[in-house]
Design a protein around this motif. Structure first.
Motif, PDB file in Angstrom:
ATOM      1  N   ARG A 114      -1.271  -5.294  -5.186  1.00  0.00           N
ATOM      2  CA  ARG A 114      -1.011  -4.120  -4.112  1.00  0.00           C
ATOM      3  C   ARG A 114      -1.971  -2.732  -5.609  1.00  0.00           C
ATOM      4  O   ARG A 114      -3.195  -2.458  -5.425  1.00  0.00           O
ATOM      5  N   HIS A 115      -1.181  -3.303  -7.037  1.00  0.00           N
ATOM      6  CA  HIS A 115      -1.641  -2.208  -7.930  1.00  0.00           C
ATOM      7  C   HIS A 115      -3.813  -2.301  -8.377  1.00  0.00           C
ATOM      8  O   HIS A 115      -3.482  -1.469  -8.922  1.00  0.00           O
ATOM      9  N   LEU A 116      -2.750  -3.840  -9.000  1.00  0.00           N
ATOM     10  CA  LEU A 116      -4.604  -4.201  -9.329  1.00  0.00           C
ATOM     11  C   LEU A 116      -5.808  -3.588  -8.405  1.00  0.00           C
ATOM     12  O   LEU A 116      -6.870  -3.424  -8.293  1.00  0.00           O
ATOM     13  N   ALA A 117      -5.627  -4.249  -7.074  1.00  0.00           N
ATOM     14  CA  ALA A 117      -6.700  -3.081  -5.893  1.00  0.00           C
ATOM     15  C   ALA A 117      -6.355  -2.006  -5.771  1.00  0.00           C
ATOM     16  O   ALA A 117      -7.683  -1.390  -5.856  1.00  0.00           O
ATOM     17  N   ALA A 118      -5.895  -1.202  -6.083  1.00  0.00           N
ATOM     18  CA  ALA A 118      -5.926   0.684  -6.125  1.00  0.00           C
ATOM     19  C   ALA A 118      -6.591   1.088  -6.957  1.00  0.00           C
ATOM     20  O   ALA A 118      -7.321   1.730  -7.118  1.00  0.00           O
ATOM     21  N   ALA A 145      -2.969 -12.397 -10.590  1.00  0.00           N
ATOM     22  CA  ALA A 145      -1.975 -11.715  -9.899  1.00  0.00           C
ATOM     23  C   ALA A 145      -0.826 -12.578  -9.686  1.00  0.00           C
ATOM     24  O   ALA A 145       0.317 -12.653  -9.195  1.00  0.00           O
ATOM     25  N   GLY A 146      -1.297 -13.761  -9.294  1.00  0.00           N
ATOM     26  CA  GLY A 146      -0.932 -14.572  -9.141  1.00  0.00           C
ATOM     27  C   GLY A 146       0.341 -15.313  -7.880  1.00  0.00           C
ATOM     28  O   GLY A 146       1.333 -15.196  -7.475  1.00  0.00           O
ATOM     29  N   GLY A 147      -0.055 -14.357  -6.540  1.00  0.00           N
ATOM     30  CA  GLY A 147       0.222 -13.862  -5.477  1.00  0.00           C
ATOM     31  C   GLY A 147       1.397 -13.265  -5.372  1.00  0.00           C
ATOM     32  O   GLY A 147       2.167 -12.996  -4.333  1.00  0.00           O
ATOM     33  N   ASN A 148       1.611 -12.642  -6.119  1.00  0.00           N
ATOM     34  CA  ASN A 148       2.319 -11.298  -6.042  1.00  0.00           C
ATOM     35  C   ASN A 148       1.722 -10.075  -5.514  1.00  0.00           C
ATOM     36  O   ASN A 148       0.783  -9.751  -5.992  1.00  0.00           O
ATOM     37  N   PRO A 149       2.691  -9.633  -4.299  1.00  0.00           N
ATOM     38  CA  PRO A 149       2.001  -8.201  -4.001  1.00  0.00           C
ATOM     39  C   PRO A 149       2.269  -7.381  -4.280  1.00  0.00           C
ATOM     40  O   PRO A 149       1.261  -6.350  -4.320  1.00  0.00           O
ATOM     41  N   VAL A 186      -5.737  -2.534   0.597  1.00  0.00           N
ATOM     42  CA  VAL A 186      -5.451  -1.182  -0.413  1.00  0.00           C
ATOM     43  C   VAL A 186      -7.057  -1.164  -0.976  1.00  0.00           C
ATOM     44  O   VAL A 186      -6.957  -0.182  -1.389  1.00  0.00           O
ATOM     45  N   ALA A 187      -7.709  -1.731  -1.721  1.00  0.00           N
ATOM     46  CA  ALA A 187      -8.955  -1.736  -2.728  1.00  0.00           C
ATOM     47  C   ALA A 187     -10.078  -0.344  -1.506  1.00  0.00           C
ATOM     48  O   ALA A 187     -10.394  -0.301  -0.263  1.00  0.00           O
ATOM     49  N   GLY A 222      17.207   7.921   0.446  1.00  0.00           N
ATOM     50  CA  GLY A 222      18.096   8.693   1.311  1.00  0.00           C
ATOM     51  C   GLY A 222      18.980   7.666   1.931  1.00  0.00           C
ATOM     52  O   GLY A 222      19.150   6.665   1.759  1.00  0.00           O
ATOM     53  N   ARG A 223      20.312   8.533   2.655  1.00  0.00           N
ATOM     54  CA  ARG A 223      21.391   8.045   2.825  1.00  0.00           C
ATOM     55  C   ARG A 223      20.794   6.858   3.341  1.00  0.00           C
ATOM     56  O   ARG A 223      21.994   6.063   4.165  1.00  0.00           O
ATOM     57  N   GLY A 224      19.758   7.022   4.831  1.00  0.00           N
ATOM     58  CA  GLY A 224      19.347   5.665   6.134  1.00  0.00           C
ATOM     59  C   GLY A 224      20.246   6.146   7.574  1.00  0.00           C
ATOM     60  O   GLY A 224      20.297   7.832   7.627  1.00  0.00           O
ATOM     61  N   PRO A 225      20.084   5.008   7.880  1.00  0.00           N
ATOM     62  CA  PRO A 225      21.264   3.818   7.370  1.00  0.00           C
ATOM     63  C   PRO A 225      20.195   2.920   6.769  1.00  0.00           C
ATOM     64  O   PRO A 225      20.043   2.210   5.674  1.00  0.00           O
ATOM     65  N   TRP A 226      18.520   3.460   7.143  1.00  0.00           N
ATOM     66  CA  TRP A 226      17.594   2.332   6.553  1.00  0.00           C
ATOM     67  C   TRP A 226      16.762   2.777   5.696  1.00  0.00           C
ATOM     68  O   TRP A 226      16.209   4.438   6.387  1.00  0.00           O
ATOM     69  N   PRO A 227      15.947   2.571   4.480  1.00  0.00           N
ATOM     70  CA  PRO A 227      15.630   3.840   3.313  1.00  0.00           C
ATOM     71  C   PRO A 227      13.980   4.035   4.415  1.00  0.00           C
ATOM     72  O   PRO A 227      13.753   3.411   5.447  1.00  0.00           O
ATOM     73  N   VAL A 228      13.215   5.107   3.379  1.00  0.00           N
ATOM     74  CA  VAL A 228      11.824   5.264   4.643  1.00  0.00           C
ATOM     75  C   VAL A 228      11.060   3.964   3.779  1.00  0.00           C
ATOM     76  O   VAL A 228      11.136   3.683   2.675  1.00  0.00           O
ATOM     77  N   PRO A 229      10.414   3.501   4.890  1.00  0.00           N
ATOM     78  CA  PRO A 229       9.755   2.435   4.555  1.00  0.00           C
ATOM     79  C   PRO A 229       8.829   2.272   3.130  1.00  0.00           C
ATOM     80  O   PRO A 229       7.806   3.658   3.784  1.00  0.00           O
ATOM     81  N   SER A 230       8.543   1.177   2.661  1.00  0.00           N
ATOM     82  CA  SER A 230       6.811   1.653   1.913  1.00  0.00           C
ATOM     83  C   SER A 230       5.250   0.780   2.310  1.00  0.00           C
ATOM     84  O   SER A 230       5.399   1.333   3.509  1.00  0.00           O
ATOM     85  N   ASP A 231       5.010   1.206   1.078  1.00  0.00           N
ATOM     86  CA  ASP A 231       3.648   0.485   2.106  1.00  0.00           C
ATOM     87  C   ASP A 231       3.310  -0.558   2.898  1.00  0.00           C
ATOM     88  O   ASP A 231       4.066  -1.438   2.475  1.00  0.00           O
ATOM     89  N   ARG A 232       2.646  -0.723   4.353  1.00  0.00           N
ATOM     90  CA  ARG A 232       2.723  -1.824   5.053  1.00  0.00           C
ATOM     91  C   ARG A 232       2.063  -3.152   4.501  1.00  0.00           C
ATOM     92  O   ARG A 232       2.560  -4.104   4.953  1.00  0.00           O
ATOM     93  N   ALA A 233       1.245  -2.961   3.330  1.00  0.00           N
ATOM     94  CA  ALA A 233       0.398  -3.259   2.852  1.00  0.00           C
ATOM     95  C   ALA A 233       1.285  -4.767   2.306  1.00  0.00           C
ATOM     96  O   ALA A 233       0.333  -5.829   1.873  1.00  0.00           O
ATOM     97  N   SER A 234       2.991  -3.878   1.706  1.00  0.00           N
ATOM     98  CA  SER A 234       3.849  -5.312   1.126  1.00  0.00           C
ATOM     99  C   SER A 234       3.344  -6.175   1.833  1.00  0.00           C
ATOM    100  O   SER A 234       4.140  -7.148   1.305  1.00  0.00           O
ATOM    101  N   LEU A 235       4.099  -5.982   3.192  1.00  0.00           N
ATOM    102  CA  LEU A 235       4.541  -7.195   4.226  1.00  0.00           C
ATOM    103  C   LEU A 235       3.772  -7.674   4.390  1.00  0.00           C
ATOM    104  O   LEU A 235       3.519  -8.993   5.821  1.00  0.00           O
ATOM    105  N   ILE A 236       1.725  -8.315   4.365  1.00  0.00           N
ATOM    106  CA  ILE A 236       1.255  -8.927   4.627  1.00  0.00           C
ATOM    107  C   ILE A 236       1.473 -10.173   4.022  1.00  0.00           C
ATOM    108  O   ILE A 236       2.249 -10.541   2.990  1.00  0.00           O
ATOM    109  N   GLY A 237       1.473 -11.049   4.887  1.00  0.00           N
ATOM    110  CA  GLY A 237       1.786 -12.559   4.784  1.00  0.00           C
ATOM    111  C   GLY A 237       3.591 -12.881   4.773  1.00  0.00           C
ATOM    112  O   GLY A 237       3.588 -14.057   4.358  1.00  0.00           O
ATOM    113  N   ARG A 238       3.913 -11.203   5.640  1.00  0.00           N
ATOM    114  CA  ARG A 238       5.687 -12.210   5.823  1.00  0.00           C
ATOM    115  C   ARG A 238       5.975 -12.156   7.127  1.00  0.00           C
ATOM    116  O   ARG A 238       7.287 -11.996   7.453  1.00  0.00           O
TER     117      ARG A 238
END
Length: 788
Positions: free
Chosen positions: A502-506, A494-498, A477-478, A241-257
C-alpha cells in the motif's frame, strides 16, 4: 474545443485558493472546495459524477450526493465565470456525458508546477549539476503555504494530502542533503532543525542533522541526534475510540482476505447461537491483523451479544490484568453490570500489591459470570504485549468456551500456540536454523508473556498475499497507472505484505509513510537489534536476489560473537522481520532492507560500505561479497582497493563475471587508481567484455596504446579487432590486423591469429582487401587454427 483561460492561478499546496486576472475568487464551502480540488488535480481531463461522489464521501455517500455535486458544480461555474450568461456554454468548467472538465493550463496549478520542478531537479541530478538542482529544489519548496488541501474533506483530499506531503518531505530531504554536500552547513542545520521538529520520528532526518552539525564543528550537538530511539507507536485501532469496534482502516488492506473475514464472522454468528470458541490471528507486521479484526467484526455483533475490544501496547505489560480490564470494561457499559467491572478492578488492584495464587482464577470467574448473562465476545489485538496475568486468564477461559457463549479472539505476531502445527520456525523457514533453535519466545521489548502457553482452538495465519491479490491491491491504491517494471519491483520488494504494498503503491520508495511504517514496525526491538538489522541491510545491499548475509559476515563487521548475534536477532526472526536458515539471515521483505539502507545519509552510507568491504577483504571473504560492498555505496576506489582487486580479479571473474565488469568499469573511471593497476584492471575489463559478447574495443585499445608489454599489447589488439568483427565493423577489424602485421611488434602467436582474422573478414571488405607489401602466402600463414 474551448480555449484555456489565461490569468488563472490555482493553489492547492496549502489552503485551497484561486485567482483570475489578479482577483481572488470566493470558492465557497468545504464541499465546493473538495469538488474544485478534484477537478484541478485532473485539469483538462473528464471527471465523472461518480468519481466526484466517491472523492467526497467514499463508499457510503448520502442519498443526496449526486444532487449535491450538481449544486456545487453550478456554484463553481458562477464563481469561475461570473460574466457568463446562464444559458451559454462554459469555457472554464464544462460538462457533458455525465462528466465535468476544468480547462486550465497545467502551469496555472501549483501542484503541477511543483511536480515539474521536481522533474527538472532530477534532470540536473542526472547530469551532476548540484548547484542547478539545489536552486530548482529551493524554488519548488517556496511554493508551499502550509498543509496541502488544508481543511478539504473527503477521502480523495486525504489521499492527496498524504501523497503531496510525502513529496514535500522527499524534496526537503534532498534539498538539505545538497546543502550539506555543497558546504552550506548553517543553512542545512536550520532546514534540518525545522524538519526534525515537524517529523520527530524520522531517524534519517536526525542522522542528517547530526552529520551537518559534526561537519560544522559542533560534535556535542551532533551527539544528541546521533542515535534516536523512537518509542513504539500505538496502532490506529488503539487511538480510534472506545468502540466497541475501532473505525476501520483502508479497505484495500483487506484485499485477498475474504476467507479470513468469513471465518471470523462465522465465529461471531456461532457465539450468538450459544457456541463459543477461541481464535488467534497471527501474522508478521503489516499483514493486516488489526484491519482484519476491524472490518470483519465492526457492525457484525448480533443483537443480544456484548463485545469488548482492547489493543496491547508497552504499557499493557506494566499493569496487572491491564489488557483484560480494557477489553472487559468496553464490553460491559455502565448500564449493563457495573458490579462485575468494579470487582475486576478490585482484583487487579490486589495484584498490584503483590502476586497472589488466586488472581487468575478470580478474574476468570468474573468473565464467566458475564458470559452466563449474555453471549460475550472479547477481542485482544497485539496480545503479545499482554501482561502474564492477562495471558493466564485468557488461558483459563479457553476451556469455558466449550460450555459458555464466550468467544475469545486475539491477534498477535507469530509466537507459537498450543494448537498442533507443522514443525517450522516462526518465519516459515526450516527449523534447523541456529537462531530458531534458541527458543523463539518473544522477548526483548516486544512482549514478556509466553504465547506458547496460551491454548487456542484455531490459529488463522495471515500469509503473504498471492501475486494476483497483490496486483489488485496496487491497482486499487496507486494514484496513476504504473509501468510494468515498477509494478514488478513493487511485487518483489513487498513480498506480499499488504502494508508495504500500500505504501509503495501510494508513494514509492520516497514515501514518508513507508519509512514511518518500517520505523514503527522496528521500534519494538532494542537499539542493539536495530543496529544489527541495519548492518544486515548493508551487507545485503549489493544483492539483487537475496538481501542478507551469513552470521560469520555479520560477526566480522560488528565485532560481535555468534552467540550475541543469535540472542539479539531471535526476536526479529520470531516477529517475521528476518528469515533464518542455517548460517544465512535475510529480510523477509526486501523493502525493509531498502528503507534501512537508503534512509541512511549518503556520507555515512559510503563510510559503512567502505568499512565492511575492508573487514571482509581482510578475512578472505569471497571476493564477490567484498565487491558488492564497493558497488553499493558507491565507495571511491582508492589505491588499497585497487591493489586488492588486482590480486583477486581472476577469482572474481570466474565466480561473478558480471559483478567483476561493474567494479572494473568503476575502477577505470577513477583516476585515483595508480596507473599500473589501472592498466591491469582495464585489461581484465576488456577480456570480460569480450567473453560476455559485449564491445571491449575501446578498453582494449586504451590498454594497447599504453602498455610496454608486447604480449599484453597483442592480446588487447586482438580483443579490439574481434570486438569490431563481431559487430560487423569489418574495416575497423582489418585496420587493426594490418597495423599489427605491418609493425610486427607482438609475439608470433598473435601474428598468426591476426593473419587468420584478416582472412575471415576479407570477403566483407570493399575494393581490393590485400595488404600492401605482404604476399597472400604471408597473410594466410601456415594454417594455424583460429582462436576466437
Amino acid at each position: 474545443m474551448s480555449a484555456e483561460p489565461e490569468g488563472m492561478d490555482l493553489r492547492l499546496l496549502g489552503p485551497v485558493r484561486a485567482w483570475r486576472d489578479g482577483t481572488e475568487l470566493p470558492l465557497g464551502s468545504a464541499r465546493r472546495l473538495a469538488v474544485f480540488s478534484v477537478l484541478a488535480l485532473h485539469a483538462n481531463r473528464a471527471v465523472s459524477r461518480e468519481q466526484l461522489v466517491t472523492a467526497l464521501w467514499g463508499e457510503n455517500p448520502p442519498a443526496s450526493a449526486t444532487g449535491n455535486v450538481y449544486t456545487y458544480v453550478s456554484a463553481l461555474r458562477r464563481v469561475l465565470e461570473p460574466s457568463r450568461d446562464r444559458w451559454a456554454a462554459g469555457q472554464v468548467l464544462t460538462s457533458g456525458g455525465g462528466t465535468y472538465r476544468l480547462s486550465v493550463r497545467e502551469q496555472d496549478v501549483d501542484v503541477f508546477r511543483f511536480e515539474a520542478l521536481r522533474g527538472e531537479a532530477k534532470q540536473h541530478r542526472a547530469t551532476g549539476d548540484r548547484q542547478a538542482e539545489l536552486t530548482v529544489l529551493a524554488a519548488a519548496l517556496q511554493m508551499w503555504h502550509g498543509e496541502p488541501l488544508a481543511g478539504v474533506p473527503g477521502p480523495f483530499a486525504e489521499a492527496q494530502r498524504l501523497r503531496l506531503s510525502e513529496l514535500r518531505l522527499a524534496t526537503a530531504e534532498r534539498h538539505a542533503t545538497l546543502l550539506i554536500e555543497t558546504g552550506r552547513l548553517d543553512e542545512a542545520i536550520a532546514v534540518l532543525r525545522a524538519l526534525v521538529a515537524t517529523y520527530p520520528l524520522q531517524e534519517n532526518l536526525q542522522a542528517m542533522l547530526a552529520t551537518a552539525l559534526q561537519a560544522a564543528g559542533r560534535p556535542a550537538e551532533a551527539q544528541r541526534h546521533a542515535a534516536p530511539s523512537p518509542a513504539p507507536a500505538r496502532t490506529a485501532a488503539a487511538t480510534a475510540g472506545r468502540g466497541p469496534w475501532p473505525v476501520p482502516s483502508d479497505r484495500a488492506s483487506l484485499i485477498g482476505r475474504d476467507a479470513e473475514i468469513r471465518r471470523l464472522r462465522r465465529a461471531v454468528a456461532e457465539v450468538a447461537d450459544g457456541t463459543g470458541g477461541s481464535l488467534r490471528i497471527e501474522g508478521t507486521p503489516g499483514m493486516g491483523k488489526s484491519a482484519l479484526l476491524t472490518v470483519a467484526l465492526r457492525g457484525a455483533t448480533p443483537a443480544g451479544c456484548r463485545a469488548g475490544w482492547a489493543v496491547g501496547d508497552e504499557l499493557s505489560q506494566r499493569m496487572p490484568l491491564g489488557l483484560l480490564l480494557e477489553c472487559f470494561e468496553s464490553a460491559m457499559p455502565g448500564d449493563t453490570n457495573p458490579d462485575l467491572v468494579k470487582l475486576l478492578f478490585a482484583v487487579a488492584a490486589e495484584a498490584v500489591d503483590g502476586p497472589s495464587g488466586d488472581i487468575v482464577a478470580r478474574a476468570a470467574e468474573l468473565v464467566r459470570r458475564a458470559a452466563e448473562q449474555a453471549p460475550l465476545i472479547l477481542v485482544a489485538d497485539d496480545l503479545q504485549w499482554a501482561d502474564p496475568l492477562t495471558l493466564g486468564v485468557w488461558s483459563a477461559l479457553h476451556a469455558d468456551t466449550r460450555e459458555l457463549p464466550l468467544l475469545l479472539i486475539a491477534a498477535s505476531r507469530p509466537g507459537g500456540s498450543a494448537v498442533a502445527r507443522p514443525t517450522e520456525s516462526a518465519a516459515g523457514q526450516p527449523a534447523d536454523s541456529e537462531i530458531d533453535r534458541t527458543g523463539g519466545s518473544e522477548t526483548d521489548r516486544s512482549g514478556t508473556g509466553d504465547l506458547n502457553a496460551v491454548p487456542v482452538d484455531e490459529v488463522v495465519t495471515l500469509a503473504p498475499l498471492s501475486p494476483a491479490a497483490a496486483t489488485q491491491l496496487i491497482r486499487a491504491v496507486a494514484p496513476e497507472p504504473l509501468d510494468p517494471r515498477t509494478f514488478r519491483d513493487m511485487l518483489t520488494d513487498a513480498g506480499g505484505n499488504p502494508s508495504y504494498l500500500r505504501h509503495l503503491a501510494a508513494g514509492g520508495f520516497e514515501s514518508m509513510t513507508l519509512s514511518a511504517a518500517v520505523g514503527t514496525q522496528l521500534a519494538s526491538f532494542s537499539e542493539e537489534a536495530r543496529q544489527l538489522l541495519r548492518a544486515i541491510a548493508f551487507l545485503g545491499a549489493g544483492s539483487d536476489t537475496d538481501p542478507g548475509c551469513t552470521l560469520t559476515e555479520l560477526a566480522l563487521v560488528t565485532d560481535r560473537s555468534r552467540d550475541d548475534l543469535i540472542r539479539a536477532l531471535t526476536p526479529a526472526v520470531t516477529a517475521g522481520v528476518l528469515t533464518a536458515a542455517g548460517e544465512w539471515v535475510a529480510f523477509w521483505h526486501r523493502v525493509v532492507a531498502r528503507v534501512l539502507h537508503d534512509g541512511t545519509p549518503t556520507s555515512l552510507r559510503v563510510m559503512l560500505h567502505r568499512s565492511f568491504a575492508s573487514r571482509l577483504a581482510d578475512t578472505a571473504a569471497p571476493p564477490e561479497r567484498v565487491v558488492a560492498q564497493l558497488l553499493a555505496g558507491p565507495v571511491p576506489l582508492d589505491s588499497a582497493i585497487a591493489r586488492w582487486l588486482t590480486v583477486h580479479i581472476e577469482q572474481l571473474a570466474g565466480r561473478a563475471p558480471h559483478l567483476a565488469v561493474n567494479v572494473l568499469q568503476r575502477a577505470r573511471a577513477q583516476y585515483t587508481v595508480a596507473p599500473a593497476e589501472r592498466l591491469e584492471l582495464t585489461a581484465w575489463l576488456a577480456r570480460l567484455l569480450l567473453a560476455q559478447g559485449r564491445n571491449g574495443a575501446a578498453e582494449a585499445g586504451w590498454v594497447a596504446a599504453r602498455t610496454p608489454d608486447p604480449e599484453l599489447e597483442g592480446e588487447m589488439r586482438w580483443v579490439a579487432a574481434v570486438s569490431h568483427e563481431r559487430r560487423a565493423e569489418y574495416e575497423a577489424a582489418a585496420d587493426i590486423a594490418r597495423s599489427v602485421l605491418r609493425e610486427h611488434r607482438v609475439p608470433p602467436r598473435w601474428i598468426d591469429r591476426f593473419r587468420h582474422l584478416l582472412t575471415r573478414v576479407r570477403p566483407y571488405l570493399a575494393g581490393n582487401p590485400t595488404v600492401p607489401h605482404l604476399s597472400r602466402s604471408a597473410i594466410i600463414g601456415d594454417g594455424v587454427s583460429v582462436i576466437r
